[in-house]
Design an enzyme around this catalytic site. Structure first.
Site, PDB file in Angstrom:
ATOM      1  N   LYS A 297       0.962  -1.025   0.040  1.00 52.58           N
ATOM      2  CA  LYS A 297       0.010  -0.007  -0.007  1.00 52.58           C
ATOM      3  C   LYS A 297       0.728   1.365  -0.016  1.00 52.58           C
ATOM      4  CE  LYS A 297      -3.325   0.207   2.648  1.00 52.58           C
ATOM      5  NZ  LYS A 297      -3.885   0.587   4.096  1.00 52.58           N
TER       6      LYS A 297
HETATM    7  O1  LIG Z   1      -6.276   1.928   2.521  1.00 49.98           O
HETATM    8  C1  LIG Z   1      -6.640   1.093   3.024  1.00 49.98           C
HETATM    9  C2  LIG Z   1      -6.819  -0.118   2.350  1.00 49.98           C
HETATM   10  O2  LIG Z   1      -6.073   0.321   1.156  1.00 49.98           O
HETATM   11  C3  LIG Z   1      -7.231   1.065   4.548  1.00 49.98           C
HETATM   12  O3  LIG Z   1      -6.672   0.020   5.324  1.00 49.98           O
HETATM   13  C4  LIG Z   1      -7.316   2.490   5.045  1.00 49.98           C
HETATM   14  O4  LIG Z   1      -6.207   2.942   5.370  1.00 49.98           O
HETATM   15  C5  LIG Z   1      -8.297   2.410   6.169  1.00 49.98           C
HETATM   16  O5  LIG Z   1      -9.453   2.026   5.906  1.00 49.98           O
HETATM   17  C6  LIG Z   1      -8.555   3.815   6.618  1.00 49.98           C
HETATM   18  O6  LIG Z   1      -7.348   4.439   6.820  1.00 49.98           O
HETATM   19  C7  LIG Z   1      -9.236   3.889   7.750  1.00 49.98           C
HETATM   20  O7  LIG Z   1      -9.660   5.157   7.655  1.00 49.98           O
HETATM   21  P1  LIG Z   1     -10.669   5.764   8.852  1.00 49.98           P
HETATM   22  O8  LIG Z   1     -11.656   4.680   9.368  1.00 49.98           O
HETATM   23  O9  LIG Z   1      -9.513   5.940  10.168  1.00 49.98           O
HETATM   24  O10 LIG Z   1     -11.148   7.163   8.629  1.00 49.98           O
END
Ligand SMILES: O=C(CO)[C@@H](O)[C@H](O)[C@H](O)[C@H](O)COP(=O)(O)O
Length: 224
Positions: free
Chosen positions: A87
């Site tokens: 990622k």
């Molecule tokens: O980006 C991905 C998948 O590629 C996720 O793991 C992502 O980092 C997470 O869903 C988010 O950072 C979570 O966001 P939030 O619920 O803290 O707003």
């Protein structure tokens, strides 16, 4: 076909959910990994054991410069195997790294995507997935559903899939899947909520009571 991934590093929870919910894989980020209880090295090993050759595993780089991102991606790819996706946030260094990783055959999920043009840039550089942050868009007043729909239109000629992320409620998930996101990564709590309904529980309880009132402890197979 839609893909559901679990946005978590809680291996016990992931195993439990995967028994009753068809999943494609797991996504983590530095915040998720920083919150898990227990020894991080063990957790990474358990995540590898669970996903190896079976489920996608998306792990975010902890580096911000191209050289660092590339070397981390190579080591993680070797550790997690074929189903690994690095990622990489869509920054200038991130985009360069996406291009280089893709050329080397390391699958990339372009993450922290907040706009259609970021998604297009990542897709043009060879990302397998772009991960738009739905709830974070809504937090700043952006129309997430519309953004996903535009991304979906822009990526029409690319093999890149939309892996929507950052959800706080079920409506957001449904809407982005309807707008063309091929995949969604969801927290364990929201996955549990998505299949729960109080009237289902009540219905099941009513059936049990009616059966017991009439037949006591007898089972239906005792009656044939
Ligand atoms: O980006 C991905 C998948 O590629 C996720 O793991 C992502 O980092 C997470 O869903 C988010 O950072 C979570 O966001 P939030 O619920 O803290 O707003």
């Amino acid at each position: 076909m839609m893909k559901i991934l679990i946005d978590s590093a809680n291996v016990e929870k992931i195993k439990e959910i995967s028994k009753y919910r068809e999943i494609t894989g797991i996504t983590t980020n530095p915040t998720i990994l920083s919150k898990v209880e227990g020894d991080i090295e063990n957790i990474l090993k358990e995540l590898k054991e669970f996903t190896y050759n079976k489920y996608e595993i998306h792990v975010q780089t902890t580096e911000s410069e191209v050289e660092g991102i590339l070397s981390e991606a190579r080591v993680l790819r070797k550790f997690f195997g074929e189903t690994f996706h690095i990622k990489i946030p869509v920054t200038k260094a991130g985009l360069e790294s996406i291009k280089l990783c893709s050329r080397e055959g390391i699958k990339v999920t372009a993450t922290a995507v907040l706009s259609p043009m970021q998604a297009l840039a990542a897709a043009m550089n060879g990302a397998s997935y772009v991960a738009p942050y739905v709830n974070r868009m809504e937090n700043v007043g952006q129309d997430a559903t519309e953004t996903i729909s535009v991304i979906s239109d822009l990526l029409i000629d690319y093999p890149t899939e939309i892996l929507a992320a950052s959800f706080k409620n079920i409506r957001q998930i449904q809407e982005v899947l309807l707008q063309g996101a091929e995949a969604a990564t969801i927290s364990p709590e929201l996955i549990e909520t998505s299949i729960w309904h109080p009237y289902t529980d009540k219905s099941v309880l009513d059936f049990e009571i009616d059966w017991k009132n009439k037949f006591g402890d007898k089972k239906i197979i005792d009656m044939i």
